[in-house]
Design a protein around this motif. Structure first.
Motif, PDB file in Angstrom:
ATOM      1  N   LYS A   1      -5.751   9.601  -9.341  1.00  0.00           N
ATOM      2  CA  LYS A   1      -6.911   8.966  -8.712  1.00  0.00           C
ATOM      3  C   LYS A   1      -7.197   7.623  -9.372  1.00  0.00           C
ATOM      4  O   LYS A   1      -7.482   6.629  -8.715  1.00  0.00           O
TER       5      LYS A   1
ATOM      6  N   TYR B   1       0.856   7.214  -6.119  1.00  0.00           N
ATOM      7  CA  TYR B   1      -0.236   8.190  -6.222  1.00  0.00           C
ATOM      8  C   TYR B   1       0.296   9.614  -6.116  1.00  0.00           C
ATOM      9  O   TYR B   1      -0.035  10.498  -6.907  1.00  0.00           O
TER      10      TYR B   1
ATOM     11  N   VAL C   1      -7.722  -5.295  -2.843  1.00  0.00           N
ATOM     12  CA  VAL C   1      -8.773  -5.991  -2.098  1.00  0.00           C
ATOM     13  C   VAL C   1      -8.560  -7.490  -2.227  1.00  0.00           C
ATOM     14  O   VAL C   1      -8.639  -8.240  -1.254  1.00  0.00           O
TER      15      VAL C   1
ATOM     16  N   LEU D   1       0.757   4.405  -2.403  1.00  0.00           N
ATOM     17  CA  LEU D   1       0.590   5.792  -1.978  1.00  0.00           C
ATOM     18  C   LEU D   1       1.644   6.684  -2.624  1.00  0.00           C
ATOM     19  O   LEU D   1       1.341   7.762  -3.151  1.00  0.00           O
TER      20      LEU D   1
ATOM     21  N   LEU E   1      -5.668  -8.544  -0.086  1.00  0.00           N
ATOM     22  CA  LEU E   1      -6.033  -8.583   1.332  1.00  0.00           C
ATOM     23  C   LEU E   1      -6.851  -9.832   1.623  1.00  0.00           C
ATOM     24  O   LEU E   1      -6.620 -10.533   2.619  1.00  0.00           O
TER      25      LEU E   1
ATOM     26  N   PHE F   1      -4.716   5.006  -8.313  1.00  0.00           N
ATOM     27  CA  PHE F   1      -4.933   4.621  -6.923  1.00  0.00           C
ATOM     28  C   PHE F   1      -6.107   3.672  -6.807  1.00  0.00           C
ATOM     29  O   PHE F   1      -6.031   2.613  -6.190  1.00  0.00           O
ATOM     30  N   ILE F   2      -7.206   4.052  -7.446  1.00  0.00           N
ATOM     31  CA  ILE F   2      -8.422   3.267  -7.267  1.00  0.00           C
ATOM     32  C   ILE F   2      -8.327   1.946  -8.022  1.00  0.00           C
ATOM     33  O   ILE F   2      -8.719   0.898  -7.508  1.00  0.00           O
TER      34      ILE F   2
ATOM     35  N   ARG G   1      -6.242  -0.339  -6.120  1.00  0.00           N
ATOM     36  CA  ARG G   1      -6.943  -0.747  -4.896  1.00  0.00           C
ATOM     37  C   ARG G   1      -7.883  -1.917  -5.163  1.00  0.00           C
ATOM     38  O   ARG G   1      -8.115  -2.736  -4.286  1.00  0.00           O
TER      39      ARG G   1
ATOM     40  N   GLU H   1       0.831  -1.201   0.000  1.00  0.00           N
ATOM     41  CA  GLU H   1       0.000   0.000   0.000  1.00  0.00           C
ATOM     42  C   GLU H   1       0.867   1.253   0.000  1.00  0.00           C
ATOM     43  O   GLU H   1       0.505   2.281  -0.560  1.00  0.00           O
TER      44      GLU H   1
END
Lengths: 644, 210, 490, 102
Positions: free
Chosen positions: A186, A169, A197, A166, A200, A189-190, A193, A162
């Protein structure tokens, strides 16, 4: 072996992320007070990293005996970060470092490219706003990246994962005054992400099955069959989802071309050499487990193949230098995943290493062009070899390496991948991959020709152009050297000479160490296909812009399809607009219409009793809210009634 | 002399109308119930219960259905007094007393004052929200579900017992001293709240719109 | 002293000293403020009194950390109580210190306001410590009543009265439901003491299953209202928007935490034997809450409403963990909830206090009024960014650590489906937090780039919260140790 | 003797009617009255349980006593707020107090 390795070695791997973190903290807090806004601190940090990496390599050699590595001792336990012992389980997150050949390949790439980029940036970013902040974030990125590749615990790895996201980003959005940069930041980043998920979920699944976050423990448990096959497959696919996001594989590749909004040196480091190969690293790290779950491996293979081909075809038509390179990066990452998909971890890591050098070189070279001309669309460039000889020469070296011309680094690693594929997968895969290599050669040639050869198409930009300062050309030369020679490490003799006992083959072929033997049949096929690509490119684009424009008229539909990147971005935007915001809209609409108006107005209308009073109705809120409560009571009590 | 008391003119209408209603509904029902008791279908306490229950339910219906706010408020009083009668049936004189004093004497009066202060017309008729039919449906289902759930339980055959007055007081003030303190604070909070809000209204606001 | 059955009663009022101190100081604050002119005291005296009361109460609570004793079988002073006492007092302290400028400027009846905050704190503390239904109920009402009024205290803002009216009327309905539920529990078990209820329920079939289930439903509705669970959440955004910002912060911190404490006490205690009956209800509510809260937040334009929906979503995660409490992992899941609660509160307070200071300066609370804050006040922009990222669960901040602990606890209790929904929901949440961050960093300020500064207390509170945000994010073990100790009796 | 079910049924009906009042009325004060009805239903429950099932400890009686007190306090508190709303907007109609929505 020098004595100093006793004091600094694999046990001190924690130093690697620690040094840039210190640089980051100092620069970000005191950059206003420091001379040159503290850029030298970043460079010192990178030098320190390079030094420690060298010591670690030397130390690592000590584990080489009996013709094999025994790196078990390389797992360094540092301290318990979170220790929760409850009645029925122990929840422990350690901070530990783990060094093996895979990490070392990553360390070499990060430390060398990082240092080059930092030096280069002092020239490239000269005089810009937020100069110091740029170096701070660069250090932050390197710290996170080093933590990622040295961590022995999945949790810390996820944190670092992560963290690099960052930093990426922040760097993509470095010119946040530009709307497109802000949007690209953006988007990156998204999009990543989404993959995170998956990562994770994968981590949680693995933890649930094994009760540990320690990577080696998990691998041992998974390979010994302690985990059910379906469960393990799901978990490993979830991990791969994380890799897909981070390494810009289809279908999550859309963020990488846009990420070129960031400063070019940052793109070279993050979006070419290091962060994007984090996904490759992750899969390579878990490669013993993927040996067990072959379904997941096939998914990796075909994802990589599809990505390699699609991205190469998109690279054929892109007009922005950096975007061509971005598509080429996606495509090359696809090559690496193909290698991982056939279980050739060594070939993949070798390609990571060579790719890091020549792709960073190409990016820095394109940065030099942009710096000199202020232009980055190839339609407006041309003939720059007269103005920027060093840049042109090094860029051509990088291109030859990318195209896979013999003796340059890319040839060896790509050949390794093709070789591995031919022996493990179906001919179809091999043919598509070879075809992609051909495409690679074509678009590389196109890029070089349109940029450095022919007549300049934008006179004013051409006239202002000049060779970049030495702070920028020096890294180019060094990387050019590496892009030429780093492939030779594949030979035992060369490896031995530079202290890699047994050559890089031993270093990266962890589980099946073998010496490199060149297979002349394959090599010649690969060479011929690369050369064919170069020739096609030369014939087609040599001589200027008219031909380039003809490419468009040859098949306008295909061209439009490629230029618009198969319309995937539009598709995603559409999905986001319609589905996510639409869902939110539905819920909001539900609140407004169903609860407020249907509950009040519509309900009345439906029963037809108060219908005529509709025009007097306000949105009566309190009774409405109470209706929510009452309906909740009714639904729940009917539910328990039904159960009872 | 009555005219000097600032009661709304509708009070006489309420008294007359209420009397007629109670008479018209209450007398036939009373006759039916007395007959049932006389023939031994229900016992005397059950008859009292039914009378009280009818008052309670009618009052509640009036409270939620009557279009005139004052009528609704008075209807609420009927319910609350009916509930007090039920408490007597449940052998709890003390709570019946509290119910009449606090509700009949305090709360209803407070509500009436509130009505007067917020809607000081002679005939304060309100319109109900348009979700009324929907609410009716929902609440009928709800009451049905509640009663089904309640009656599916096996409550046994218990009988009501009297709780000695002094035992009640002793338990209240010995064991529940803390709740009494909390309630005292709570009342204090409520008074503060009422005060600050009324105060805000008169001082802090800019001029009123009309 | 003995009760009427001859059992001994422990009437050691020393146990309640923190509450008593807060109670007295609240009375003192209100009294002094009312007679300010006659007593010729300066305007700072009420806030000073409130703060000193809080500090004394905090000290007393810390002294009682190792106590495990009951007061008259009504409240239990144990480590769980102490955890929440310290938490609640700290919240009130931070809110008062961090936003006293706002309170003096934008709140009518300052003295009453401070007094009510203290009384609400007492109510919350009693909610966490009650071991008997009546006391618990009265504690809930004490907290709610204080908040009904506090919501209405925004100066010359019509929304405030409206918010308060919505809150009080709907709150009445909810507490009636809760009471009906309690009456059912009481009817079925014949007891109001938690441990007696637990004994009756674990003894097996009472023949009264259906009334018990009805009671359960109504309790969940009543508490679901306080916890803003969907579909009982509708008051939340309105009350948040209309209330003075410190009260909004209080609503999102103390009120929610107290409800969670009560839920843990009830569902981890007396109602644990019938876990299978309430788990599916709570799972449904948790899912609805996570989904609706996070999706509706995407559509908001007012920062307070945005945070309201975000806190609804957060409550969904905690409800999910309470489901896990019922799955035989009471102790672990409880400590996970407590950790997450603490992390969430630190983060939320940081955001709210920053927003308070922003409002002090600009008088705006629309999201697009945050345009260019990164230039006009980079410090505050950083604070808000850190807070929002932590709410979204970004690594290296406390929100990630606590969410991680929470999710893993729920997973290990066997509710993987719930966690998957939660992870997806929290990804969605990143989108709307980024909306705010984007406004601050990517746009030019509308009215020039005039730099402005916070007050000293503003810097003090935000910096403290920020530091704990980062420190606990990197090293959460002490936080977990505290929560684990507090959860040890489950 | 009267069966306890009678009282419970009556309590449920009162609770439901009160809820109906809350849902259908538009005057804040009438909504308050409806809430009082709900609470009356609850009190009947408590007292019935106390007199029938818990004759030794009779906690329900004490509970009901407190419920009555709290209900009275709530009326006072809420009326204050209604009065304020009325002063601000010249209405006690809750439908008109809906400045804040979605």
């Amino acid at each position: 072996m020098p004595d100093i390795s006793v004091t600094i070695g694999m046990q001190q791997a924690w130093l690697l992320p620690a040094m840039p973190v210190v640089a980051f903290l100092i620069i970000s807090f005191f950059r206003k007070l420091l001379p040159r806004e503290g850029d030298f601190l970043a460079i010192i940090g990178m030098l320190g990293i390079l030094l420690v990496t060298l010591f670690i390599i030397v130390d690592f050699q000590g584990f080489f005996h009996d013709g094999e590595f025994h790196p078990g001792e390389a797992n360094v336990y540092a301290f318990d970060w979170v220790r929760i012992s409850a009645d029925n389980f122990l929840f422990l997150i350690e901070f530990s470092t783990y060094i093996d050949a895979i990490s070392i390949v990553m360390l070499i790439a990060i430390s060398i490219v990082g240092l080059m980029v930092a030096i280069y940036s002092t020239g490239y970013m000269q005089g810009e706003d937020r100069y110091g902040w740029y170096f701070a974030v660069l250090s932050l990125f390197v710290a996170a990246m080093l933590l990622l590749v040295t961590s022995g615990s999945l949790v810390w790895m996820y944190l670092a994962w992560e963290g690099v996201g960052l930093a990426s980003y922040l760097l993509i959005g470095h010119y946040w005054e530009r709307q497109s940069a802000a949007e690209a930041a953006k988007k990156a980043f998204i999009t990543t992400r989404v993959g995170d998920v998956g990562l994770l979920i994968g981590i949680i699944l693995l933890w649930k099955a094994t009760g540990s976050f320690d990577i080696q423990t998990i691998i041992a448990a998974a390979t010994s069959g302690q985990i059910g096959e379906t469960y393990l497959t799901v978990a490993m696919l979830a991990l791969f989802a994380g890799a897909v996001g981070k390494s810009a594989q289809f279908p999550l590749h859309v963020w990488l071309p846009d990420a070129m909004e960031g400063p070019t040196p940052a793109s070279a480091l993050i979006h070419a050499a290091t962060m994007v190969v984090a996904g490759v690293y992750l899969i390579a790290r878990f490669s013993p487990v993927y040996e067990v779950v072959l379904v997941a491996r096939d998914v990796i293979l075909y994802t990589g193949l599809l990505t390699a081909f699609l991205a190469a075809s998109m690279g054929l038509v892109a007009s922005d230098i950096k975007r061509v390179l971005a598509f080429s990066t996606i495509s090359q990452l696809g090559f690496m995943f193909v290698a991982l998909g056939v279980g050739a971890v060594g070939a993949a890591m070798f390609h990571v290493l060579t790719h890091a050098f020549f792709k960073a070189l190409l990016f820095l070279g394109s940065g030099s062009v942009i710096h000199a001309t202020g232009r980055q669309e190839v339609e407006y460039l041309g003939g720059l070899r007269h103005k920027q000889p060093i840049t042109a020469a090094t860029f051509i070296i990088g291109s030859l390496a990318l195209a896979g011309i013999p003796i340059f680094a890319g040839f060896w690693s790509k050949d390794e991948i093709l070789h591995a594929v031919s022996s493990y997968a179906s001919p179809f895969v091999y043919i598509v991959l070879a075809g992609t290599a051909l495409l690679t050669a074509i678009y590389t040639t196109r890029l070089v020709l349109l940029t450095f050869f022919g007549d300049p198409r934008d006179r004013s930009a051409f006239d202002h152009a000049h060779e970049s300062p030495s702070s920028m050309t020096l890294p180019l030369l060094l990387l050019g050297l590496l892009a030429t020679v780093s492939g030779f490490f594949v030979f035992d003799a060369v490896g031995n000479l530079f202290g890699f006992s047994g050559g890089i083959g031993y270093l990266v072929y962890l589980h099946h160490p073998h010496s490199f033997h060149i297979d002349w049949a394959f090599a010649s096929v690969a060479t011929v296909s690369s050369l064919t690509g170069v020739i096609i490119g030369w014939v087609y684009w040599h001589g200027g812009a008219e031909r380039a424009i003809k490419a468009r008229t040859w098949s306008p539909d295909l061209h439009a399809l490629l230029v618009n990147r198969y319309y995937l971005d539009e598709l995603y935007q559409g999905i986001i607009n319609r589905v996510v915001l639409g869902l939110a809209g539905i819920v909001a609409w539900f609140d407004k219409k169903i609860v407020n108006e249907t509950g009040v107005d519509g309900g009345a209308q439906f029963i037809g009793y108060f219908g005529y009073r509709l025009k007097f109705l306000q949105t009566g809120k309190i009774p409405n809210y109470a209706l929510g409560i009452a309906a909740g009571i009714l639904v729940l009590s009917v539910m328990v009634l039904a159960r009872a | 002399m009555l005219k000097r008391i600032p009661l709304p003119a509708q009070f006489d209408r309420i008294i007359i109308g209420g009397g007629i209603t109670v008479g018209a509904i209450g007398v036939p029902l009373g006759i039916v119930l007395v007959t049932l008791v006389a023939f031994g279908v229900i016992s005397a306490p059950e008859m009292v219960f039914f009378v009280a229950a009818i008052i309670v339910i009618l009052g509640a219906l009036g409270c939620v259905l009557l279009p005139n706010i004052v009528h609704a408020a008075l209807s609420l009083t009927a319910t609350l007094i009916g509930v007090a009668a039920l408490y007597l049936l449940l052998m709890s004189e003390f709570l019946a007393l509290v119910q009449v004093l606090v509700y009949g004497g305090g709360v209803v009066l407070l509500l009436l004052f509130g009505l007067m202060m917020t809607n000081a017309q002679d005939d304060p008729v309100v319109t109900d929200g348009s979700q009324k039919p929907f609410a009716f449906l929902l609440v009928s289902l709800l009451i049905g579900t509640f009663i089904t759930l309640l009656l599916s339980g096996d409550w046994g055959n218990p009988t009501a017992h009297v709780v000695p007055f002094e035992l009640f007081g002793e338990r209240l003030f010995r064991e529940f001293a803390l709740p009494i303190i909390i309630v005292a604070v709570l009342l204090d909070v409520a008074i503060t709240g009422a005060l600050v809000n009324v105060h805000t209204a008169s001082n802090d606001l800019p001029e009123e719109s009309e | 002293m003995t009760d009427i059955f001859g059992q001994t009663l422990n009437l050691n009022y020393g146990l309640l000293l923190p509450e008593i101190v807060l109670l007295l100081s609240s009375m003192l604050v209100i009294g002094v403020d009312a007679f300010k002119r006659q007593l010729k005291v300066s305007g700072n005296v009420p806030v000073g009194l409130a703060l000193s009361g809080l500090l004394v109460a905090l000290a007393l609570s810390i002294l009682q950390v190792n106590v495990d004793e009951d007061f008259a079988r009504l409240v239990q002073i144990d480590s769980f109580t102490s955890f929440f006492r310290i938490l609640f007092i700290a919240i009130t302290l931070v809110i008062i210190v961090g936003s006293h400028e706002y309170i003096e400027k934008s709140v009518s009846h300052v003295g009453e306001f401070y007094g009510l905050l203290l009384l609400a704190t007492v109510g919350a503390m009693l909610m966490a410590s009650a071991r008997e239904l009546l006391t618990a109920y009265l504690a809930i009402e004490l907290l709610s009543f204080s908040l009904y009024i506090a919501v209405s205290l925004a100066r010359s803002d019509q929304r405030s009265g409206e918010a308060s009216l919505k809150y009080v009327l709907l709150g009445g309905v909810a507490s009636a439901s809760l009471l009906y539920g309690l009456s059912m529990i009481y009817g079925v078990t014949g007891a109001t003491q938690y441990h007696e209820i637990s004994a009756v329920l674990s003894a097996g079939d009472t023949g009264l299953t259906t009334p018990l289930l009805l009671g359960l439903v109504l309790i969940i509705v009543g508490l679901g209202f306080k916890a803003s669970a969907v579909p009982f959440h509708m008051w939340t955004p309105d009350a948040y928007e209309g209330a003075p910002i410190p009260v909004t912060a209080f609503l999102s911190a103390t009120s929610k935490a107290a409800t969670i404490a009560l839920l843990l006490r009830w569902f981890g205690g007396p109602l644990l034997p019938i876990a299978s009956d309430w788990q599916f209800i709570l799972s449904g509510l948790a899912v609805a809450t996570m989904v609706v809260g996070n999706l509706v937040a995407l559509q908001q334009v007012n920062i307070k409403r945005l945070l309201a929906y975000s806190s609804i979503g957060q409550m969904g995660y905690m409800l999910m963990a309470i489901v896990a409490v019922g799955s035989g992992y009471a102790s672990d899941a409880t400590s996970a909830v407590l950790v997450h609660l603490a992390g969430y509160i630190i983060t939320n307070l940081l955001v709210f206090i920053s927003v308070t200071h922003f409002f002090n300066q600009t008088g705006q609370e629309e999201i697009n009024s945050f345009k260019g804050l990164a230039q006009s006040n980079p410090y505050l922009a950083l604070m808000i960014t850190a807070g929002l990222f932590s709410l979204a669960g970004m690594p290296l901040l406390v929100g990630f650590f606590t969410k991680f602990i929470l999710f893993q606890a729920v997973v290990s209790a066997g509710h993987l489906g719930l966690v998957t929904i939660a992870v997806v929901a929290s990804t969605v949440s990143l989108y709307y937090y980024l909306m705010v961050i984007r406004q601050m960093y990517l746009y030019e300020p509308e009215d020039g780039t005039e730099q402005w500064k916070l007050s000293l207390t503003g810097y003090l509170t935000t910096l403290t919260l920020f530091v704990s945000l980062v420190v606990f994010g990197l090293w959460g073990t002490p936080l977990y140790a505290a929560a684990d100790a507090a959860a040890s009796m489950f | 003797m009267i069966p306890i079910e009678y009282f419970l049924t009556l309590g449920a009906i009162l609770f439901g009617l009160g809820l109906f009042g809350v849902l259908s009325r538009r005057s804040a004060i009438l909504i308050l009255m409806a809430v009082e009805l709900m609470l009356a239903g609850v009190s009947i429950n408590f007292i019935a349980f106390a007199s029938y099932l818990d004759t030794d400890a009779f906690s329900g009686l004490i509970f009901a006593l407190f419920v009555i007190t709290v209900a009275a306090a709530e009326v006072g508190l809420a009326l204050g707020i209604v009065l304020r709303l009325f002063r601000e907007r010249r209405t006690s109609n809750v439908d008109e107090a809906s400045d804040m929505r979605w």
